[in-house]
Motif scaffolding. Structure first.
Motif, short mmCIF file in Angstrom:
data_model
loop_
_atom_site.label_atom_id
_atom_site.label_comp_id
_atom_site.label_asym_id
_atom_site.label_seq_id
_atom_site.Cartn_x
_atom_site.Cartn_y
_atom_site.Cartn_z
N THR A 111 0.83 -1.21 0.00
CA THR A 111 0.00 0.00 0.00
C THR A 111 0.86 1.25 0.00
O THR A 111 0.56 2.24 -0.68
CB THR A 111 -0.94 0.00 1.21
N LEU A 112 1.97 1.21 0.74
CA LEU A 112 2.85 2.37 0.77
C LEU A 112 3.48 2.62 -0.60
O LEU A 112 3.55 3.76 -1.06
CB LEU A 112 3.94 2.17 1.83
N ALA A 113 3.94 1.56 -1.27
CA ALA A 113 4.50 1.72 -2.61
C ALA A 113 3.47 2.31 -3.56
O ALA A 113 3.79 3.18 -4.39
CB ALA A 113 5.01 0.38 -3.13
N ALA A 114 2.23 1.86 -3.45
CA ALA A 114 1.16 2.40 -4.29
C ALA A 114 0.95 3.89 -4.02
O ALA A 114 0.69 4.67 -4.94
CB ALA A 114 -0.12 1.62 -4.07
N ARG A 115 1.07 4.30 -2.77
CA ARG A 115 0.93 5.72 -2.44
C ARG A 115 2.10 6.54 -2.99
O ARG A 115 1.90 7.67 -3.46
CB ARG A 115 0.79 5.90 -0.92
N PHE A 116 3.30 5.97 -2.92
CA PHE A 116 4.44 6.65 -3.55
C PHE A 116 4.18 6.83 -5.05
O PHE A 116 4.44 7.91 -5.61
CB PHE A 116 5.72 5.84 -3.35
N ARG A 117 3.70 5.79 -5.71
CA ARG A 117 3.41 5.89 -7.15
C ARG A 117 2.35 6.95 -7.41
O ARG A 117 2.47 7.74 -8.36
CB ARG A 117 2.92 4.54 -7.67
#
Length: 487
Positions: A111-117
């Motif tokens: 989820t954090l990686a998706a937010r970075f993206r």
């Protein structure tokens, strides 16, 4: 446009906020930003070993795509620590040779990686770390040592050592890290960058985990500016569906706290490690004294703070039980994912010894340990109710050690456990309490090595830390300080 539109050395040292502004104004395209970062990584990484998994082709394709998210950091190159914040389809090893051998790849974005993206960041690679993030130095047997750009014979700290070294050297302006016992703050101190550990549950560990390692794990980034630290928290903060708990929401965006007057704060300082009788290394004491004088000159009420609750023995008495159980669980979870049995011998010596010990920890002992930590945390957190607004300490009890001194095969595993425990003395307490804490690069010793100081605020009060850190950044700027090995 090409990188020549902005001088190469200047582009390398712009923070993420400034780089995003270049894209927004059409001075550079996202692809040009990413190309420039890849060039710096290629030039520097042979000397530092900070990036272990290049994602260059994928990054260039994403940067040139019309589907690149139009977020506040559109086109800004970023690196991910190879632990927890996994990106879909990319190698994810956690510095475990067993996963490296099997070329394990993450099936989805965290989820954090998706937010970075969604914020527009472009992932250019994965950074080095100690195996399973359990050490204070980044020297895994799987990938070899990462070197500190201020002195390549020394450690960059751990466990987010690859990320800190990459940011300090100018490869990228921002890199992901996580902090289980100081793993953002310690390498920030060793490499002379900004490292904020947010309040527990400020950012999510979804979708795979609700909490990790008994609630001590916190996710964020390493940066070179306070405004980047604040602005990235704005795009990543908040619970995800199904999270077991959440941090209290901020009163306003964190970027609005940058430059806001902090008021007159009660700041207590301490330089003796919790549970110890002797003070930290003289360089670390000098860093606290220097910062205390800065704070006094800025009008704050600065006084020694014994903070006796930090010395209560339960924290470090319980540590072997808790972290050995965690290592046993790590082996079990990876055995289940791989569909084959992993044994302690599949890990490095220290981790293997802890995992073996952890297999004998009972459920009752684990729950008792958690309860002991909770009782200890209540006593410590009371300090912010009655005595201080911010606590000032060294981040590390000593300067960055020489490479090899704490390597995973350098000494008896239990001796190494004791050394690692000594290095986390100032940082682990606030993983257990869940309070926000930041390491700032306000001091260098006579050898030119960065010596970070830690500022700790009450639960949920990242706003106080960001205001105060911003004030210190203006009073004693560090943006012009560049290590000998850099872009």
């Amino acid at each position: 446009m090409t990188e020549s539109s902005v001088p190469g050395d200047e582009l390398a040292w712009l923070d993420a906020t400034a780089q995003a502004d270049l894209v927004r104004r059409g001075v550079l395209s996202p692809k040009e930003l990413v190309e420039a970062a890849i060039g710096r990584i290629e030039r520097l990484n042979g000397g530092l070993n900070a990036v272990i998994t290049p994602l260059f082709n994928k990054a260039l394709a994403e940067a040139g795509s019309a589907e690149l998210a139009d977020g506040p950091f559109r086109g800004v190159p970023m690196l991910l620590k190879d632990m927890l914040c996994h990106s879909a389809g990319d190698p994810t090893y956690g510095a475990m040779r067993a996963l490296q051998k099997r070329d394990w790849r993450a099936p989805e974005d965290s989820t954090l990686a998706a937010r970075f993206r969604s914020a527009g960041f472009v992932f250019c690679g994965k950074t080095n770390l100690p195996e399973l993030a359990t050490s204070v130095t980044t020297e895994p047997l799987a990938h070899g040592a990462t070197r500190n750009p201020w002195d390549t014979s020394r450690s960059p700290g751990g466990s987010s050592g690859g990320s800190a070294a990459a940011v300090a050297a100018g490869m990228v302006s921002v890199a992901h890290g996580n902090d289980m016992a100081g793993s953002i703050r310690m390498p920030a101190s060793a490499c002379g960058v900004v490292g904020l550990k947010p309040t527990r549950a400020r950012t999510t560990l979804g979708p795979q985990h609700g909490e990790y390692w008994g609630g001590v794990t916190h996710e964020h980034v390493l940066t070179r500016s306070v405004r980047d630290t604040a602005a990235v928290l704005d795009v990543t903060a908040g619970p995800a569906t199904g999270d077991p708990y959440a941090a209290p929401p901020p009163a306003r965006p964190y970027r609005e706290e940058v430059g806001a007057p902090p008021g007159t704060l009660r700041i207590g300082f301490r330089w003796t490690p919790p549970g110890a009788t002797a003070p930290a290394h003289e360089d670390c004491v000098a860093a606290v004294e220097h910062t205390a004088r800065l704070l006094d000159g800025l009008g704050h009420r600065v006084e020694p703070a014994p903070a006796a609750a930090l010395d209560a023995p339960e924290l470090f008495q319980t540590l072997p039980t808790m972290f050995s159980a965690v290592l046993a669980w790590e082996l079990e979870q990876w055995s289940q994912r791989l569909g084959e049995r992993l044994e302690p011998a599949d890990l490095e010596p220290m981790n293997g010894a802890l995992a073996e010990l952890g297999r004998s920890v009972t459920a009752a002992q684990w729950v008792s340990g958690i309860q002991a930590w909770h009782r200890w945390a209540r006593g410590v957190a009371a300090l912010w109710e009655d005595d201080v607004d911010v606590l000032l300490t060294p981040t590390l009890p000593a300067p960055p050690p020489p490479l090899g001194e704490l390597a995973p095969d350098a000494k008896d595993p239990m001796e190494l456990v004791a050394e690692v425990s000594r290095f986390i003395a100032f940082t682990l307490p606030f993983n257990v309490t869940g309070q926000p804490a930041v390491s700032l690069p306000l001091y260098r010793n006579s050898d030119g090595l960065p010596i970070g100081v830690q500022l700790v605020a009450a639960h949920g009060r990242e706003d106080v830390l960001i205001r105060l850190a911003s004030q210190l950044e203006q009073a004693a700027p560090w943006s012009g300080q560049r290590p000998p090995f850099c872009a």
